[in-house]
Design a protein around this motif. Structure first.
Motif, PDB file in Angstrom:
ATOM      1  N   VAL A  62       0.833  -1.401  -0.015  1.00 54.18           N
ATOM      2  CA  VAL A  62       0.012  -0.083   0.007  1.00 54.18           C
ATOM      3  C   VAL A  62       0.904   1.246   0.046  1.00 54.18           C
ATOM      4  CG1 VAL A  62      -1.666   1.241   1.158  1.00 54.18           C
ATOM      5  CG2 VAL A  62      -1.736  -1.304   1.404  1.00 54.18           C
ATOM      6  N   VAL A  63       0.634   2.371  -0.931  1.00 57.45           N
ATOM      7  CA  VAL A  63       1.605   3.460  -0.992  1.00 57.45           C
ATOM      8  C   VAL A  63       1.298   4.066   0.467  1.00 57.45           C
ATOM      9  CG1 VAL A  63       1.861   5.520  -2.404  1.00 57.45           C
ATOM     10  CG2 VAL A  63       1.242   3.354  -3.506  1.00 57.45           C
ATOM     11  N   ARG A  64       2.354   4.563   1.022  1.00 59.05           N
ATOM     12  CA  ARG A  64       2.383   5.185   2.196  1.00 59.05           C
ATOM     13  C   ARG A  64       2.573   6.842   1.820  1.00 59.05           C
ATOM     14  NH1 ARG A  64       0.079   2.115   4.534  1.00 59.05           N
ATOM     15  NH2 ARG A  64      -0.874   3.869   5.302  1.00 59.05           N
ATOM     16  N   ASP A  65       3.435   7.094   0.855  1.00 58.80           N
ATOM     17  CA  ASP A  65       3.839   8.584   0.756  1.00 58.80           C
ATOM     18  C   ASP A  65       4.411   8.544  -0.745  1.00 58.80           C
ATOM     19  OD1 ASP A  65       4.265  11.080   1.266  1.00 58.80           O
ATOM     20  OD2 ASP A  65       6.179  10.751   2.028  1.00 58.80           O
ATOM     21  N   LEU A  66       4.467   9.770  -1.285  1.00 60.57           N
ATOM     22  CA  LEU A  66       4.919  10.079  -2.492  1.00 60.57           C
ATOM     23  C   LEU A  66       5.943  11.137  -2.066  1.00 60.57           C
ATOM     24  CD1 LEU A  66       2.133  10.189  -4.883  1.00 60.57           C
ATOM     25  CD2 LEU A  66       3.438   8.127  -4.592  1.00 60.57           C
ATOM     26  N   HIS A  67       7.175  11.012  -2.133  1.00 57.04           N
ATOM     27  CA  HIS A  67       8.325  12.012  -1.856  1.00 57.04           C
ATOM     28  C   HIS A  67       8.591  13.051  -2.366  1.00 57.04           C
ATOM     29  CE1 HIS A  67       8.746   8.952   1.252  1.00 57.04           C
ATOM     30  NE2 HIS A  67       9.569   8.238   0.729  1.00 57.04           N
ATOM     31  N   PHE A  68       8.083  13.208  -3.503  1.00 53.35           N
ATOM     32  CA  PHE A  68       8.287  14.221  -4.560  1.00 53.35           C
ATOM     33  C   PHE A  68       6.981  14.455  -5.396  1.00 53.35           C
ATOM     34  CE2 PHE A  68      12.405  12.507  -3.740  1.00 53.35           C
ATOM     35  CZ  PHE A  68      13.114  13.456  -3.174  1.00 53.35           C
ATOM     36  N   PRO A  69       6.711  15.798  -5.742  1.00 46.04           N
ATOM     37  CA  PRO A  69       5.705  16.256  -6.662  1.00 46.04           C
ATOM     38  C   PRO A  69       6.116  15.762  -8.131  1.00 46.04           C
ATOM     39  CG  PRO A  69       6.475  18.063  -5.948  1.00 46.04           C
ATOM     40  CD  PRO A  69       7.333  17.105  -5.174  1.00 46.04           C
ATOM     41  N   GLU A  70       4.964  15.915  -9.081  1.00 46.49           N
ATOM     42  CA  GLU A  70       5.444  15.901 -10.239  1.00 46.49           C
ATOM     43  C   GLU A  70       6.146  17.177 -11.000  1.00 46.49           C
ATOM     44  OE1 GLU A  70       1.717  15.451 -12.394  1.00 46.49           O
ATOM     45  OE2 GLU A  70       1.318  13.503 -11.627  1.00 46.49           O
ATOM     46  N   GLY A  71       6.951  17.189 -11.822  1.00 45.70           N
ATOM     47  CA  GLY A  71       7.811  18.061 -12.195  1.00 45.70           C
ATOM     48  C   GLY A  71       9.107  18.489 -11.320  1.00 45.70           C
ATOM     49  N   THR A  72       9.450  17.504 -10.453  1.00 43.87           N
ATOM     50  CA  THR A  72      10.601  17.649  -9.725  1.00 43.87           C
ATOM     51  C   THR A  72      11.803  16.557 -10.243  1.00 43.87           C
ATOM     52  OG1 THR A  72       9.452  17.720  -7.438  1.00 43.87           O
ATOM     53  CG2 THR A  72      11.684  17.173  -7.317  1.00 43.87           C
ATOM     54  N   THR A  73      13.142  17.156 -10.328  1.00 45.21           N
ATOM     55  CA  THR A  73      14.002  16.320 -10.729  1.00 45.21           C
ATOM     56  C   THR A  73      14.886  15.646  -9.668  1.00 45.21           C
ATOM     57  OG1 THR A  73      14.484  17.780 -12.758  1.00 45.21           O
ATOM     58  CG2 THR A  73      16.290  16.529 -11.984  1.00 45.21           C
ATOM     59  N   VAL A  74      15.129  14.437  -9.650  1.00 50.46           N
ATOM     60  CA  VAL A  74      15.471  13.712  -8.537  1.00 50.46           C
ATOM     61  C   VAL A  74      16.872  12.946  -8.796  1.00 50.46           C
ATOM     62  CG1 VAL A  74      14.990  11.726  -6.833  1.00 50.46           C
ATOM     63  CG2 VAL A  74      13.131  13.461  -7.631  1.00 50.46           C
ATOM     64  N   ASP A  75      17.738  12.973  -7.771  1.00 48.15           N
ATOM     65  CA  ASP A  75      19.041  12.307  -8.303  1.00 48.15           C
ATOM     66  C   ASP A  75      18.574  10.573  -8.151  1.00 48.15           C
ATOM     67  OD1 ASP A  75      20.255  14.565  -8.396  1.00 48.15           O
ATOM     68  OD2 ASP A  75      20.954  14.541  -6.342  1.00 48.15           O
ATOM     69  N   VAL A  76      19.576   9.997  -9.096  1.00 45.30           N
ATOM     70  CA  VAL A  76      19.513   8.501  -8.941  1.00 45.30           C
ATOM     71  C   VAL A  76      19.977   8.072  -7.619  1.00 45.30           C
ATOM     72  CG1 VAL A  76      20.441   6.445 -10.040  1.00 45.30           C
ATOM     73  CG2 VAL A  76      19.596   8.384 -11.472  1.00 45.30           C
ATOM     74  N   GLY A  77      19.110   7.217  -6.948  1.00 43.57           N
ATOM     75  CA  GLY A  77      19.526   6.592  -5.578  1.00 43.57           C
ATOM     76  C   GLY A  77      18.591   7.138  -4.579  1.00 43.57           C
ATOM     77  N   THR A  78      17.897   8.225  -4.883  1.00 38.91           N
ATOM     78  CA  THR A  78      17.023   9.060  -4.061  1.00 38.91           C
ATOM     79  C   THR A  78      15.704   8.190  -3.841  1.00 38.91           C
ATOM     80  OG1 THR A  78      18.133  11.070  -4.398  1.00 38.91           O
ATOM     81  CG2 THR A  78      16.023  11.204  -3.125  1.00 38.91           C
ATOM     82  N   SER A  79      15.029   7.984  -2.502  1.00 36.08           N
ATOM     83  CA  SER A  79      14.004   7.442  -2.546  1.00 36.08           C
ATOM     84  C   SER A  79      12.862   8.199  -2.976  1.00 36.08           C
ATOM     85  CB  SER A  79      13.569   7.005  -1.091  1.00 36.08           C
ATOM     86  OG  SER A  79      12.208   6.357  -0.903  1.00 36.08           O
ATOM     87  N   ILE A  80      11.640   7.766  -3.814  1.00 37.55           N
ATOM     88  CA  ILE A  80      10.788   8.491  -4.477  1.00 37.55           C
ATOM     89  C   ILE A  80       9.350   8.169  -3.921  1.00 37.55           C
ATOM     90  CG2 ILE A  80      12.098   9.266  -6.523  1.00 37.55           C
ATOM     91  CD1 ILE A  80      10.506   7.010  -8.014  1.00 37.55           C
TER      92      ILE A  80
END
Length: 473
Positions: A62-80
Protein backbone atom coordinates in the motif's frame (compact mmCIF):
# COMPACT_ATOMS: atom_id res chain seq x y z
CA UNK A 1 -2.18 -6.88 18.08
CA UNK A 2 0.93 -6.49 15.93
CA UNK A 3 2.57 -3.11 15.91
CA UNK A 4 3.75 -1.95 12.50
CA UNK A 5 7.44 -1.17 12.33
CA UNK A 6 9.60 0.66 9.87
CA UNK A 7 10.70 -2.72 8.53
CA UNK A 8 7.29 -3.08 6.87
CA UNK A 9 7.80 0.10 4.81
CA UNK A 10 9.88 -0.29 1.67
CA UNK A 11 11.49 2.73 0.03
CA UNK A 12 11.64 2.60 -3.77
CA UNK A 13 14.63 4.58 -5.03
CA UNK A 14 15.06 6.32 -8.35
CA UNK A 15 16.86 3.72 -10.49
CA UNK A 16 19.49 4.33 -13.15
CA UNK A 17 17.23 3.49 -16.09
CA UNK A 18 19.98 4.31 -18.57
CA UNK A 19 23.71 3.84 -18.61
CA UNK A 20 25.46 6.52 -16.59
CA UNK A 21 22.38 8.65 -15.80
CA UNK A 22 22.50 10.73 -12.63
CA UNK A 23 19.00 12.22 -12.40
CA UNK A 24 15.47 12.04 -13.77
CA UNK A 25 12.39 14.26 -13.70
CA UNK A 26 9.11 12.89 -12.38
CA UNK A 27 6.60 13.58 -15.15
CA UNK A 28 3.51 11.88 -13.79
CA UNK A 29 2.38 9.81 -10.80
CA UNK A 30 -0.05 6.98 -11.56
CA UNK A 31 -0.72 6.20 -7.87
CA UNK A 32 -1.56 8.17 -4.73
CA UNK A 33 -1.09 7.49 -0.98
CA UNK A 34 -3.46 4.72 0.11
CA UNK A 35 -3.52 2.98 -3.28
CA UNK A 36 -2.73 -0.72 -3.42
CA UNK A 37 0.10 -1.67 -5.78
CA UNK A 38 1.33 -5.01 -7.06
CA UNK A 39 4.73 -6.24 -8.15
CA UNK A 40 5.44 -4.92 -11.66
CA UNK A 41 2.75 -2.21 -11.61
CA UNK A 42 3.82 1.09 -13.20
CA UNK A 43 3.69 3.80 -10.54
CA UNK A 44 5.17 6.80 -12.35
CA UNK A 45 6.66 8.13 -15.55
CA UNK A 46 10.04 9.86 -15.46
CA UNK A 47 12.09 11.69 -18.04
CA UNK A 48 15.79 10.98 -18.08
CA UNK A 49 18.42 12.71 -20.12
CA UNK A 50 17.60 10.24 -22.88
CA UNK A 51 13.91 9.38 -22.86
CA UNK A 52 10.64 9.16 -20.97
CA UNK A 53 10.46 5.90 -19.01
CA UNK A 54 7.73 4.23 -16.95
CA UNK A 55 8.88 2.83 -13.59
CA UNK A 56 7.30 -0.36 -12.18
CA UNK A 57 7.25 -1.03 -8.44
CA UNK A 58 9.09 -4.25 -7.48
CA UNK A 59 6.80 -5.41 -4.65
CA UNK A 60 3.19 -5.60 -3.41
CA UNK A 61 1.79 -3.24 -0.79
CA UNK A 62 0.00 0.00 0.00
CA UNK A 63 1.41 3.39 -0.98
CA UNK A 64 2.30 5.31 2.17
CA UNK A 65 3.89 8.45 0.69
CA UNK A 66 5.03 10.10 -2.54
CA UNK A 67 8.22 11.92 -1.61
CA UNK A 68 8.31 14.31 -4.59
CA UNK A 69 5.63 16.08 -6.65
CA UNK A 70 5.38 15.94 -10.41
CA UNK A 71 7.92 18.12 -12.19
CA UNK A 72 10.68 17.51 -9.63
CA UNK A 73 14.13 16.42 -10.79
CA UNK A 74 15.45 13.70 -8.48
CA UNK A 75 18.95 12.24 -8.22
CA UNK A 76 19.43 8.55 -8.99
CA UNK A 77 19.42 6.58 -5.74
CA UNK A 78 17.02 8.91 -3.93
CA UNK A 79 13.86 7.36 -2.50
CA UNK A 80 10.76 8.58 -4.36
CA UNK A 81 7.92 6.47 -2.93
CA UNK A 82 7.29 4.56 0.30
CA UNK A 83 5.20 1.37 0.21
CA UNK A 84 3.90 -0.56 3.21
CA UNK A 85 4.44 -4.22 2.38
CA UNK A 86 2.84 -5.55 5.59
CA UNK A 87 -0.66 -5.38 4.18
CA UNK A 88 -1.86 -2.87 6.83
CA UNK A 89 -3.27 0.52 6.03
CA UNK A 90 -2.19 2.40 9.14
CA UNK A 91 0.84 4.60 9.11
CA UNK A 92 3.94 2.92 10.55
CA UNK A 93 4.48 3.51 14.23
CA UNK A 94 7.53 5.41 15.22
CA UNK A 95 10.32 3.20 16.51
CA UNK A 96 11.64 4.53 19.81
CA UNK A 97 15.26 5.38 19.88
CA UNK A 98 17.36 2.54 21.23
CA UNK A 99 18.15 3.01 24.89
CA UNK A 100 21.80 2.97 25.84
CA UNK A 101 23.13 -0.32 27.11
CA UNK A 102 23.54 1.00 30.62
CA UNK A 103 21.89 4.16 31.88
CA UNK A 104 24.08 6.34 34.07
CA UNK A 105 23.36 5.91 37.69
CA UNK A 106 22.22 8.69 39.95
CA UNK A 107 24.93 10.74 41.48
CA UNK A 108 24.20 9.45 44.93
CA UNK A 109 24.29 5.78 43.84
CA UNK A 110 27.26 6.07 41.55
CA UNK A 111 29.61 7.47 44.10
CA UNK A 112 31.05 4.80 46.30
CA UNK A 113 32.00 5.51 49.84
CA UNK A 114 35.73 5.69 50.22
CA UNK A 115 36.89 3.18 52.83
CA UNK A 116 39.26 4.42 55.42
CA UNK A 117 42.81 4.05 54.32
CA UNK A 118 41.85 2.55 51.01
CA UNK A 119 43.25 5.42 48.96
CA UNK A 120 40.65 4.73 46.25
CA UNK A 121 39.53 7.54 44.02
CA UNK A 122 35.83 8.40 44.33
CA UNK A 123 33.58 7.19 41.50
CA UNK A 124 32.71 9.89 38.95
CA UNK A 125 29.08 9.94 37.90
CA UNK A 126 28.57 8.03 34.66
CA UNK A 127 32.22 6.95 34.35
CA UNK A 128 32.38 3.95 36.67
CA UNK A 129 35.00 3.02 39.21
CA UNK A 130 38.58 3.84 38.42
CA UNK A 131 40.53 0.63 37.88
CA UNK A 132 43.71 1.96 39.36
CA UNK A 133 45.01 4.99 41.13
CA UNK A 134 47.72 6.83 39.28
CA UNK A 135 49.97 8.72 41.61
CA UNK A 136 51.15 12.01 40.23
CA UNK A 137 54.36 13.70 41.10
CA UNK A 138 53.31 17.01 42.66
CA UNK A 139 54.62 20.18 41.18
CA UNK A 140 56.84 22.32 43.25
CA UNK A 141 54.47 24.64 44.98
CA UNK A 142 54.90 27.48 47.46
CA UNK A 143 55.86 26.74 50.99
CA UNK A 144 52.91 26.53 53.30
CA UNK A 145 53.28 28.07 56.74
CA UNK A 146 50.71 27.07 59.30
CA UNK A 147 50.39 27.62 63.01
CA UNK A 148 51.63 24.92 65.35
CA UNK A 149 48.33 24.95 67.12
CA UNK A 150 46.32 23.71 64.19
CA UNK A 151 48.01 22.01 61.28
CA UNK A 152 45.45 20.71 58.82
CA UNK A 153 46.47 19.94 55.21
CA UNK A 154 43.88 19.26 52.51
CA UNK A 155 44.58 16.36 50.17
CA UNK A 156 46.24 17.08 46.83
CA UNK A 157 43.84 18.63 44.32
CA UNK A 158 44.41 18.48 40.57
CA UNK A 159 48.10 17.93 41.08
CA UNK A 160 48.69 21.46 42.32
CA UNK A 161 50.32 20.36 45.53
CA UNK A 162 49.12 20.68 49.09
CA UNK A 163 46.83 23.56 49.84
CA UNK A 164 46.35 25.02 53.22
CA UNK A 165 43.01 24.33 54.76
CA UNK A 166 40.69 27.18 55.52
CA UNK A 167 41.86 29.16 58.44
CA UNK A 168 45.56 28.46 57.80
CA UNK A 169 48.12 31.10 56.87
CA UNK A 170 49.98 30.72 53.53
CA UNK A 171 52.07 32.82 51.28
CA UNK A 172 50.52 33.88 48.04
CA UNK A 173 51.29 31.12 45.52
CA UNK A 174 53.43 31.84 42.47
CA UNK A 175 51.82 31.65 39.03
CA UNK A 176 52.39 28.26 37.41
CA UNK A 177 54.76 28.38 34.44
CA UNK A 178 57.64 26.36 33.04
CA UNK A 179 61.16 27.79 33.27
CA UNK A 180 61.38 28.72 29.55
CA UNK A 181 58.10 30.61 29.87
CA UNK A 182 59.33 32.40 32.97
CA UNK A 183 62.48 33.44 31.12
CA UNK A 184 60.40 34.69 28.19
CA UNK A 185 58.24 36.73 30.57
CA UNK A 186 61.34 38.19 32.21
CA UNK A 187 62.87 39.13 28.87
CA UNK A 188 59.63 40.81 27.78
CA UNK A 189 59.10 42.52 31.12
CA UNK A 190 55.83 40.75 31.81
CA UNK A 191 54.63 40.13 35.35
CA UNK A 192 53.30 36.59 35.34
CA UNK A 193 50.83 37.49 38.07
CA UNK A 194 49.01 39.68 35.56
CA UNK A 195 48.82 36.98 32.86
CA UNK A 196 45.69 34.93 32.36
CA UNK A 197 46.69 31.27 32.02
CA UNK A 198 45.20 29.08 29.29
CA UNK A 199 47.19 25.88 29.71
CA UNK A 200 46.06 22.75 31.56
CA UNK A 201 45.80 23.04 35.32
CA UNK A 202 46.21 26.82 35.12
CA UNK A 203 49.70 26.78 33.57
CA UNK A 204 50.80 29.91 31.74
CA UNK A 205 51.95 29.19 28.18
CA UNK A 206 54.22 31.11 25.80
CA UNK A 207 51.12 32.21 23.89
CA UNK A 208 49.69 33.70 27.08
CA UNK A 209 52.88 35.76 27.62
CA UNK A 210 52.87 37.01 24.02
CA UNK A 211 49.20 37.90 24.34
CA UNK A 212 49.96 39.95 27.45
CA UNK A 213 52.41 42.18 25.57
CA UNK A 214 50.33 42.47 22.41
CA UNK A 215 48.68 45.86 21.90
CA UNK A 216 45.00 45.87 22.73
CA UNK A 217 42.66 45.45 19.82
CA UNK A 218 41.17 48.73 18.73
CA UNK A 219 37.57 49.31 19.62
CA UNK A 220 35.39 48.56 16.65
CA UNK A 221 34.04 51.67 15.05
CA UNK A 222 30.33 51.37 14.55
CA UNK A 223 29.38 52.92 11.30
CA UNK A 224 26.13 54.79 11.18
CA UNK A 225 23.25 52.67 10.05
CA UNK A 226 22.67 53.06 6.35
CA UNK A 227 19.50 51.86 4.74
CA UNK A 228 20.56 49.52 1.93
CA UNK A 229 17.82 48.71 -0.52
CA UNK A 230 17.38 45.00 -1.26
CA UNK A 231 19.01 43.63 -4.39
CA UNK A 232 16.63 43.82 -7.29
CA UNK A 233 15.03 40.52 -8.24
CA UNK A 234 15.66 39.56 -11.85
CA UNK A 235 12.39 39.89 -13.68
CA UNK A 236 11.32 39.89 -17.26
CA UNK A 237 8.24 40.77 -19.23
CA UNK A 238 6.30 37.51 -19.46
CA UNK A 239 4.27 38.97 -22.28
CA UNK A 240 7.45 39.42 -24.33
CA UNK A 241 9.61 36.53 -23.14
CA UNK A 242 9.20 32.91 -22.10
CA UNK A 243 11.93 31.12 -20.21
CA UNK A 244 12.13 27.34 -20.35
CA UNK A 245 14.41 25.42 -17.97
CA UNK A 246 17.02 23.36 -19.79
CA UNK A 247 16.69 19.81 -18.52
CA UNK A 248 16.02 16.24 -19.53
CA UNK A 249 16.57 15.25 -23.14
CA UNK A 250 17.25 18.78 -24.32
CA UNK A 251 19.95 19.31 -21.69
CA UNK A 252 21.64 16.01 -22.53
CA UNK A 253 21.50 16.75 -26.26
CA UNK A 254 23.07 20.17 -25.77
CA UNK A 255 25.92 18.74 -23.69
CA UNK A 256 26.52 15.92 -26.19
CA UNK A 257 26.57 18.25 -29.18
CA UNK A 258 29.00 20.67 -27.53
CA UNK A 259 31.26 17.79 -26.54
CA UNK A 260 31.17 16.30 -30.04
CA UNK A 261 31.69 19.60 -31.87
CA UNK A 262 34.76 20.51 -29.81
CA UNK A 263 36.26 17.00 -29.61
CA UNK A 264 35.98 15.44 -33.07
CA UNK A 265 37.34 17.45 -36.02
CA UNK A 266 34.32 17.55 -38.32
CA UNK A 267 34.54 17.49 -42.11
CA UNK A 268 31.39 17.71 -44.26
CA UNK A 269 31.10 16.84 -47.93
CA UNK A 270 28.09 17.41 -50.20
CA UNK A 271 26.64 15.86 -53.33
CA UNK A 272 23.50 16.81 -55.27
CA UNK A 273 21.84 13.92 -57.05
CA UNK A 274 18.89 12.96 -59.21
CA UNK A 275 16.63 10.66 -57.18
CA UNK A 276 13.79 10.45 -59.66
CA UNK A 277 14.23 6.68 -60.01
CA UNK A 278 14.28 6.29 -56.24
CA UNK A 279 10.94 8.12 -55.93
CA UNK A 280 9.47 5.90 -58.67
CA UNK A 281 10.71 2.78 -56.84
CA UNK A 282 9.07 3.98 -53.62
CA UNK A 283 5.71 4.18 -55.40
CA UNK A 284 6.25 0.78 -56.99
CA UNK A 285 7.06 -0.85 -53.64
CA UNK A 286 3.92 0.63 -52.09
CA UNK A 287 1.71 -0.89 -54.80
CA UNK A 288 3.41 -4.26 -55.24
CA UNK A 289 2.96 -7.37 -53.13
CA UNK A 290 6.09 -8.92 -54.61
CA UNK A 291 8.65 -7.64 -52.09
CA UNK A 292 6.94 -8.48 -48.80
CA UNK A 293 6.29 -4.87 -47.78
CA UNK A 294 2.53 -5.08 -47.42
CA UNK A 295 1.29 -3.01 -44.49
CA UNK A 296 4.74 -1.53 -43.88
CA UNK A 297 5.75 2.10 -44.11
CA UNK A 298 7.65 2.64 -47.36
CA UNK A 299 9.22 6.05 -47.99
CA UNK A 300 12.43 7.54 -49.43
CA UNK A 301 14.13 7.30 -46.01
CA UNK A 302 13.84 3.51 -46.14
CA UNK A 303 15.74 3.32 -49.44
CA UNK A 304 18.30 5.91 -48.31
CA UNK A 305 18.95 3.87 -45.17
CA UNK A 306 19.41 0.72 -47.23
CA UNK A 307 21.74 2.55 -49.61
CA UNK A 308 23.89 3.74 -46.70
CA UNK A 309 24.08 0.20 -45.30
CA UNK A 310 25.27 -1.07 -48.69
CA UNK A 311 27.90 1.69 -48.86
CA UNK A 312 29.14 0.76 -45.36
CA UNK A 313 29.40 -2.87 -46.42
CA UNK A 314 31.66 -1.76 -49.28
CA UNK A 315 33.65 0.65 -47.08
CA UNK A 316 33.63 -0.88 -43.58
CA UNK A 317 36.26 1.49 -42.17
CA UNK A 318 33.64 4.25 -42.03
CA UNK A 319 31.82 2.27 -39.34
CA UNK A 320 34.25 2.95 -36.50
CA UNK A 321 34.84 4.95 -33.36
CA UNK A 322 37.77 6.83 -31.84
CA UNK A 323 38.85 5.58 -28.39
CA UNK A 324 40.66 8.56 -26.89
CA UNK A 325 41.54 6.85 -23.61
CA UNK A 326 43.32 3.91 -25.27
CA UNK A 327 44.35 5.80 -28.42
CA UNK A 328 42.72 3.20 -30.64
CA UNK A 329 40.37 3.12 -33.62
CA UNK A 330 37.54 0.67 -32.91
CA UNK A 331 36.20 -0.94 -36.09
CA UNK A 332 32.60 -2.11 -35.66
CA UNK A 333 31.60 -5.32 -37.46
CA UNK A 334 27.94 -4.48 -36.99
CA UNK A 335 25.82 -1.45 -37.83
CA UNK A 336 23.43 0.05 -35.30
CA UNK A 337 21.79 2.59 -37.57
CA UNK A 338 20.69 5.73 -35.75
CA UNK A 339 17.76 7.81 -36.98
CA UNK A 340 17.60 11.36 -35.63
CA UNK A 341 14.06 12.14 -34.51
CA UNK A 342 12.62 15.47 -33.44
CA UNK A 343 10.21 15.07 -30.50
CA UNK A 344 8.43 17.52 -28.21
CA UNK A 345 11.10 16.80 -25.59
CA UNK A 346 13.96 17.49 -27.99
CA UNK A 347 16.13 15.67 -30.49
CA UNK A 348 16.78 11.99 -29.82
CA UNK A 349 18.71 9.41 -31.85
CA UNK A 350 17.39 5.87 -31.34
CA UNK A 351 19.05 3.21 -33.43
CA UNK A 352 18.10 0.02 -35.23
CA UNK A 353 20.22 -2.77 -33.77
CA UNK A 354 22.15 -4.91 -36.29
CA UNK A 355 20.61 -3.05 -39.20
CA UNK A 356 23.29 -4.48 -41.51
CA UNK A 357 21.73 -7.95 -41.20
CA UNK A 358 18.14 -6.91 -41.95
CA UNK A 359 16.29 -7.43 -45.21
CA UNK A 360 14.38 -4.55 -46.76
CA UNK A 361 11.04 -5.64 -45.16
CA UNK A 362 12.73 -6.12 -41.78
CA UNK A 363 14.39 -2.72 -42.07
CA UNK A 364 11.03 -1.13 -42.97
CA UNK A 365 9.37 -2.73 -39.94
CA UNK A 366 12.14 -1.62 -37.58
CA UNK A 367 12.12 1.89 -39.00
CA UNK A 368 8.35 2.19 -38.57
CA UNK A 369 8.51 1.04 -34.95
CA UNK A 370 11.38 3.40 -34.20
CA UNK A 371 9.58 6.46 -35.59
CA UNK A 372 6.23 5.74 -33.92
CA UNK A 373 7.84 5.03 -30.54
CA UNK A 374 9.86 8.25 -30.73
CA UNK A 375 6.77 10.32 -31.59
CA UNK A 376 4.96 8.89 -28.56
CA UNK A 377 7.92 9.75 -26.35
CA UNK A 378 8.32 6.11 -25.30
CA UNK A 379 11.80 5.45 -26.66
CA UNK A 380 13.80 3.46 -24.10
CA UNK A 381 17.35 4.46 -23.10
CA UNK A 382 18.62 1.12 -24.43
CA UNK A 383 17.32 2.03 -27.90
CA UNK A 384 19.56 5.11 -27.91
CA UNK A 385 22.77 3.40 -26.85
CA UNK A 386 25.40 1.77 -28.99
CA UNK A 387 24.78 3.60 -32.27
CA UNK A 388 27.54 3.38 -34.91
CA UNK A 389 26.33 5.68 -37.74
CA UNK A 390 23.36 8.05 -38.07
CA UNK A 391 20.95 9.47 -40.65
CA UNK A 392 19.23 12.83 -40.09
CA UNK A 393 16.45 13.75 -42.48
CA UNK A 394 16.29 17.56 -42.50
CA UNK A 395 14.42 17.47 -45.80
CA UNK A 396 11.11 16.90 -44.00
CA UNK A 397 11.37 20.54 -42.90
CA UNK A 398 11.93 21.77 -46.47
CA UNK A 399 15.67 22.32 -45.87
CA UNK A 400 18.06 21.63 -48.75
CA UNK A 401 20.83 20.24 -46.55
CA UNK A 402 23.01 21.00 -43.53
CA UNK A 403 26.28 20.26 -41.77
CA UNK A 404 25.24 17.77 -39.09
CA UNK A 405 27.21 17.24 -35.89
CA UNK A 406 28.30 13.71 -35.13
CA UNK A 407 26.44 11.71 -32.56
CA UNK A 408 28.99 11.14 -29.74
CA UNK A 409 30.89 7.89 -30.20
CA UNK A 410 30.23 7.68 -33.94
CA UNK A 411 32.38 8.53 -36.93
CA UNK A 412 29.81 9.53 -39.57
CA UNK A 413 26.37 11.07 -40.00
CA UNK A 414 24.41 11.49 -43.25
CA UNK A 415 22.05 14.45 -43.70
CA UNK A 416 19.28 14.12 -46.30
CA UNK A 417 17.89 17.32 -47.80
CA UNK A 418 14.50 18.09 -49.26
CA UNK A 419 13.58 16.29 -52.47
CA UNK A 420 12.41 18.90 -54.96
CA UNK A 421 11.45 19.03 -58.61
CA UNK A 422 14.27 20.94 -60.31
CA UNK A 423 15.64 21.43 -63.84
CA UNK A 424 18.27 18.76 -64.46
CA UNK A 425 20.28 17.61 -67.44
CA UNK A 426 19.06 14.10 -68.16
CA UNK A 427 20.22 12.21 -71.26
CA UNK A 428 21.51 15.41 -72.80
CA UNK A 429 18.35 17.41 -72.25
CA UNK A 430 17.17 19.70 -69.46
CA UNK A 431 14.20 18.09 -67.82
CA UNK A 432 12.33 18.47 -64.52
CA UNK A 433 13.73 15.81 -62.15
CA UNK A 434 13.47 14.96 -58.44
CA UNK A 435 16.69 16.28 -56.93
CA UNK A 436 18.15 16.27 -53.42
CA UNK A 437 21.42 17.10 -51.71
CA UNK A 438 23.20 14.73 -49.34
CA UNK A 439 25.76 15.87 -46.76
CA UNK A 440 28.12 13.49 -45.00
CA UNK A 441 29.94 14.68 -41.86
CA UNK A 442 32.73 12.49 -40.51
CA UNK A 443 35.42 12.44 -37.85
CA UNK A 444 38.63 13.41 -39.64
CA UNK A 445 40.77 11.68 -37.01
CA UNK A 446 39.87 8.27 -38.43
CA UNK A 447 38.08 9.03 -41.70
CA UNK A 448 40.14 10.80 -44.34
CA UNK A 449 38.75 12.63 -47.34
CA UNK A 450 39.16 9.64 -49.66
CA UNK A 451 37.14 7.28 -47.48
CA UNK A 452 34.43 9.87 -46.79
CA UNK A 453 34.14 10.66 -50.50
CA UNK A 454 33.84 6.98 -51.44
CA UNK A 455 31.01 6.42 -49.00
CA UNK A 456 29.10 9.50 -50.11
CA UNK A 457 29.62 8.67 -53.81
CA UNK A 458 28.41 5.11 -53.23
CA UNK A 459 25.21 6.28 -51.55
CA UNK A 460 24.60 8.74 -54.39
CA UNK A 461 25.18 6.12 -57.12
CA UNK A 462 22.82 3.63 -55.46
CA UNK A 463 20.01 6.20 -55.13
CA UNK A 464 20.42 7.22 -58.78
CA UNK A 465 20.05 3.54 -59.82
CA UNK A 466 17.99 2.11 -56.93
CA UNK A 467 16.82 -1.09 -58.63
CA UNK A 468 20.03 -2.73 -57.39
CA UNK A 469 18.71 -2.33 -53.87
CA UNK A 470 16.15 -5.03 -54.56
CA UNK A 471 18.86 -7.61 -55.20
CA UNK A 472 20.51 -6.60 -51.91
CA UNK A 473 17.23 -6.59 -49.99
Amino acid sequence: MTTMTEASVREFKMPDVGEGLTEAEILKWYVQPGDTVTDGQVVCEVETAKAAVELPIPYDGVVRDLHFPEGTTVDVGTSIIAVDVSGGAAAPAEVPAQAPAEAPAAAGDAEEKKPEGSGRTPVLVGYGVATSSTKRRPRKGPEVVVSQASTVIQPELNGHGPVAAPGTTAEQSRPLAKPPVRKLAKDLGVDLATVTPSGPDGIITREDVHAAVAPPAPEPVTAPAVSVPPAPVATYDTARETRIPVKGVRKATAAAMVGSAFTAPHVTEFVTIDVTRTMKLVEELKRSDEYGLQGLRVNPLLLIAKALLVAIRRNPDINAAWDEANQEIVLKHYVNLGIAAATPRGLIVPNIKDAHAKTLPQLAESLGELVSTAREGKTSPAAMQGGTVTITNVGVFGVDTGTPILNPGESAILAVGAIKLQPWVHKGKVKPRQVTTLALSFDHRLVDGALGSKVLADVAAILEQPKRLISWA
